[in-house]
Design a protein around this motif. Structure first.
Motif, PDB file in Angstrom:
ATOM      1  N   ALA A  72      32.221 -24.969   7.206  1.00 54.08           N
ATOM      2  CA  ALA A  72      31.861 -25.925   6.317  1.00 54.08           C
ATOM      3  C   ALA A  72      33.167 -26.593   5.644  1.00 54.08           C
ATOM      4  N   GLU A 178      25.750 -38.553  -3.258  1.00 53.13           N
ATOM      5  CA  GLU A 178      25.130 -37.529  -2.605  1.00 53.13           C
ATOM      6  C   GLU A 178      23.697 -37.921  -2.383  1.00 53.13           C
ATOM      7  N   ALA A 223      30.586 -18.195   0.327  1.00 55.98           N
ATOM      8  CA  ALA A 223      29.912 -18.887   1.293  1.00 55.98           C
ATOM      9  C   ALA A 223      28.454 -19.424   0.299  1.00 55.98           C
ATOM     10  N   LEU A 227      27.168 -22.932  -0.293  1.00 55.59           N
ATOM     11  CA  LEU A 227      25.878 -23.378  -0.146  1.00 55.59           C
ATOM     12  C   LEU A 227      25.162 -24.016  -1.407  1.00 55.59           C
ATOM     13  N   LEU A 229      26.701 -25.626  -3.680  1.00 48.67           N
ATOM     14  CA  LEU A 229      27.577 -27.028  -3.706  1.00 48.67           C
ATOM     15  C   LEU A 229      27.169 -27.905  -2.750  1.00 48.67           C
ATOM     16  N   LEU A 230      26.816 -27.344  -1.714  1.00 45.26           N
ATOM     17  CA  LEU A 230      26.156 -28.605  -0.501  1.00 45.26           C
ATOM     18  C   LEU A 230      24.699 -28.820  -0.847  1.00 45.26           C
ATOM     19  N   ALA A 231      24.055 -28.052  -1.422  1.00 42.03           N
ATOM     20  CA  ALA A 231      22.898 -28.355  -1.778  1.00 42.03           C
ATOM     21  C   ALA A 231      22.377 -29.289  -3.055  1.00 42.03           C
ATOM     22  N   GLY A 232      23.724 -29.699  -3.716  1.00 43.58           N
ATOM     23  CA  GLY A 232      24.008 -30.380  -4.836  1.00 43.58           C
ATOM     24  C   GLY A 232      23.832 -29.857  -6.209  1.00 43.58           C
ATOM     25  N   PHE A 299      37.034 -25.413  -1.106  1.00 44.31           N
ATOM     26  CA  PHE A 299      36.114 -25.952  -0.459  1.00 44.31           C
ATOM     27  C   PHE A 299      35.877 -27.559  -1.109  1.00 44.31           C
TER      28      PHE A 299
END
Lengths: 311, 88
Positions: A72, A178, A223, A227, A229-232, A299
């Motif tokens: 990631a 995003e 992790a 996750l 953060l990646l999903a906003g 990250f």
């Protein structure tokens, strides 16, 4: 019996050659995305190699860091790079023969060291086994990391902190656009995040008796944050200013405080045996939190804005 | 049983290395990513077999981590790389 030994040998041989070949391929790759995917695969085989070397603790750490975070982290970094033509050389080719010569020398040196190692070294495992009862835990690896050689772990936490300070010195948050999150990702995050938190807690608790502990638990918790953060999820909005900094220093600060107290009492990080178990658990909980927040902040790749700073 | 666990683990490792061909060849970023996701699943199976064969339950924890965390890499790919690196 003979056939079984042969099969194990073949398995190990294939694993070792596969690792070498993968390392070569990923270093030679001109396509950075391909190199990232190969690196993730390398981490996977490396974890299997640690398993075969009878080091499940390291395999667990490799799995948590390699499978969850490195992929990631590298992909997020890759997305931030300006896109390049793939035929363009990665760096100045002229200096490469010098680099190769230097690497060859290092390899020769390492080869010599491995060659000159004694056939069988007694090591310290017998001594650790003898003193395990007074360490407060039943897993010898945790006993070494948090009790017998606690100062190593203290310094490792400081290294993580330094890495984050390095990243933060590169700049503060820039607003990025995003894409909207679809229902599949939302559902996945809703199912996976609680599971990851649960597994992190399990690994932390299991560390006292079996492979596991603060680093593995922290990596899994990180992790979960990655996750989100990646999903906003606006985690960076929640984790700013004093709250973030308190979580970052929780582990190192607890460690340093305990080091000071034990130094006054007897010796650096020499816990009284009757309290050792509780003290190690306290240290591990604080360290897990700090490791998780530090890795998640790494990250992000920038220093989150505090509320006082203008956007 | 010994032979079966090890034999299947060996076969799966061969499979994993054969799958590397797809990572090397591509052609699209999604091809490479899917192949590496398949490695995660294969590694879980290998770890579970080794856990049985060598009676080391800790390996099931390693397998658990691989199973859980493979999704994080996939999400990072979809959210950060997506179709922008297609056909590289």
């Amino acid at each position: 019996m003979e056939k079984v030994t042969l099969l194990i040998m073949l398995f190990d041989l294939l694993l070792g050659l596969g690792l070498l070949w993968l390392a070569w391929q990923l270093l030679e790759s001109r396509n950075l995305f391909k190199a990232v995917v190969l690196f993730v695969a390398f981490g996977l085989l490396m974890a299997l190699a640690w398993v075969r070397l009878d080091a499940p603790d390291v395999a667990l750490a490799e799995a948590a860091i390699g499978a969850g975070l490195t992929g990631a982290l590298l992909m997020a970094a890759l997305a931030k790079l300006p896109s390049r033509d793939k035929s363009e050389p990665l760096a100045d080719e002229k200096g490469h023969w010098l680099l190769r010569l230097a690497l060859l020398l290092v390899a020769a040196g390492l080869g010599y060291v491995v060659h000159s190692l004694p056939e069988s070294a007694p090591g310290l495992s017998a001594e650790i086994a003898n003193n395990l009862a007074s360490s407060g835990v039943n897993n010898p690896v945790t006993a070494v990391l948090l009790n017998f050689r606690g100062y190593d772990t203290l310094l490792e936490l400081m290294v993580l902190m330094l890495a984050l300070l390095g990243v933060w010195s590169l700049g503060i948050e820039r607003s990025t656009r995003e894409e909207p999150v679809g229902p599949v990702l939302t559902t996945l995050v809703q199912f996976l995040t609680p599971l990851l938190i649960l597994v992190a807690a399990y690994l932390l608790w299991a560390g006292a008796d079996a492979p596991g502990g603060a680093f593995q638990a922290g990596a899994v918790l990180a992790a979960a944050m990655v996750l989100l953060l990646l999903a906003g999820w606006p985690l960076q909005g929640l984790l700013t200013g004093v709250a973030l900094r308190l979580m970052l220093v929780a582990g190192p600060a607890t460690f340093v405080a305990l080091a000071g107290l034990t130094l006054l009492d007897a010796q650096l990080l020499a816990y009284p045996p009757q309290h050792a178990g509780k003290l190690i658990l306290l240290l591990e909980v604080a360290a897990t939190l700090s490791i998780a927040v530090t890795l998640a902040a790494l990250f992000l790749g920038y220093r989150p804005r505090t509320n006082k700073e203008p956007g | 049983m010994d032979m079966l666990y090890l034999g299947v683990a060996f076969f799966l490792l061969l499979n994993l290395l054969a799958g590397l061909w797809r990572v090397l060849r591509g052609p699209s970023a999604a091809d490479r990513m899917l192949a590496s996701q398949l490695f995660g699943t294969t590694a879980v199976a290998i770890l579970l077999l080794l856990a049985e064969r060598f009676a080391t339950p800790a390996l099931r924890d390693v397998a658990l981590l691989f199973a859980l965390l493979a999704a994080v890499t996939a999400v990072a790919f979809v959210r950060r790389i997506g179709s922008s690196h297609e056909r590289q």
